[in-house]
Design a protein around this motif. Sequence first.
Motif, PDB file in Angstrom:
ATOM      1  N   TYR A  41       0.820  -1.210   0.000  1.00 58.72           N
ATOM      2  CA  TYR A  41       0.000   0.000   0.000  1.00 58.72           C
ATOM      3  C   TYR A  41       0.859   1.267   0.000  1.00 58.72           C
ATOM      4  CZ  TYR A  41      -3.186   3.585   1.812  1.00 58.72           C
ATOM      5  OH  TYR A  41      -3.909   4.736   1.993  1.00 58.72           O
ATOM      6  N   MET A  42       2.029   1.212   0.630  1.00 54.86           N
ATOM      7  CA  MET A  42       2.892   2.392   0.734  1.00 54.86           C
ATOM      8  C   MET A  42       4.279   2.092   0.155  1.00 54.86           C
ATOM      9  SD  MET A  42       1.863   4.118   4.405  1.00 54.86           S
ATOM     10  CE  MET A  42       2.413   2.736   5.422  1.00 54.86           C
ATOM     11  N   PRO A  43       4.361   1.917  -1.159  1.00 59.65           N
ATOM     12  CA  PRO A  43       5.653   1.562  -1.768  1.00 59.65           C
ATOM     13  C   PRO A  43       6.694   2.677  -1.673  1.00 59.65           C
ATOM     14  CG  PRO A  43       4.024   2.068  -3.459  1.00 59.65           C
ATOM     15  CD  PRO A  43       3.282   2.008  -2.156  1.00 59.65           C
ATOM     16  N   HIS A  44       6.235   3.916  -1.395  1.00 60.15           N
ATOM     17  CA  HIS A  44       7.166   5.044  -1.290  1.00 60.15           C
ATOM     18  C   HIS A  44       7.943   5.046   0.015  1.00 60.15           C
ATOM     19  CE1 HIS A  44       3.608   6.257   0.965  1.00 60.15           C
ATOM     20  NE2 HIS A  44       4.375   7.110   1.623  1.00 60.15           N
ATOM     21  N   ARG A  45       7.494   4.282   1.001  1.00 59.84           N
ATOM     22  CA  ARG A  45       8.101   4.316   2.333  1.00 59.84           C
ATOM     23  C   ARG A  45       8.983   3.084   2.530  1.00 59.84           C
ATOM     24  NH1 ARG A  45       4.478   4.822   7.770  1.00 59.84           N
ATOM     25  NH2 ARG A  45       3.799   6.744   6.701  1.00 59.84           N
TER      26      ARG A  45
END
Length: 291
Positions: free
Chosen positions: A174-178
């Motif tokens: 869900y949060m590939p940027h983190r």
Amino acid sequence: MSNANNLLEPVRLRLRGSGGIELAGDHFGPVDGRLVVFLHGGGQTRHSWKLTGAKLAAAGMRVVTLDARGHGDSEWAKDRDYRRQTMVADLIEVLGQLGATPENPAVVVGASMGGITGLLSTAAPGGAAIGALVLVDIVTRPETEGVERVLDFLSKHRDGFDTVAEAADAVAEYMPHRPRPKNTDGLMRNLRERDGRWYWHWDPGMLSDRVEDASLMTDVMESAARKLTIPVLLVRGMRSDVVSAEGAAVFKELVPHTQIAEIGGAAHTAAGDDNDAFTEAVTAFVLSTPS
């Protein structure tokens, strides 16, 4: 441990919401400091604000982080009443218990779902107890695709996970940027084990009427926004798929005195993506507003 350090550790609060529902909160800082109340987003808990709460407490503020009904350690609504106006009524009740008044108002900081609650509360009876508002990656016209992605994530995995690692996989997707955390200690605050499986620590009944869909509430949110005369800060993650630059500009047209803080590299979960930048923006805003 010194008294100063003690103020940075959370003290558990038991508060009452609308209809007597029991709500859980944490208190940081001196009891005579400027009251700042934090409201998390859908599917999150008050622990999302722990680092920020401690830092604001160190700056002399009285911080209360609240679990919304159906989330974290707050009671689940037996009638599955998670309507926006019910959450507004919860906040107004809580502000009264914390001693917020028109003469001594609170600053309300709300992310996503919590931001909607904060905004609508300013226009509700008792809303004069809010003296300043921080909206964290939420505006009156959010991006539909971003909202749908949030809803899809919240709707998945209602049958839980076999392991905590599976839950961590879902969050990473869900949060590939983190960057993926090296351990799952933080994730454990959002999970509970039942019958050998791990479940998100919120009531799935919250989504029964898609109450999280902010894109269906434009008119009522814009009506509340037009009435805003208190100081307002909009914190936007520059990689957010929920609040675009255009959406922020439209909100600025509605509320011309809005201050905007943009956090580079942060997405919809701006406070967690870059907590230092987020906390710095909120601290500067609170200190600049009249108490």
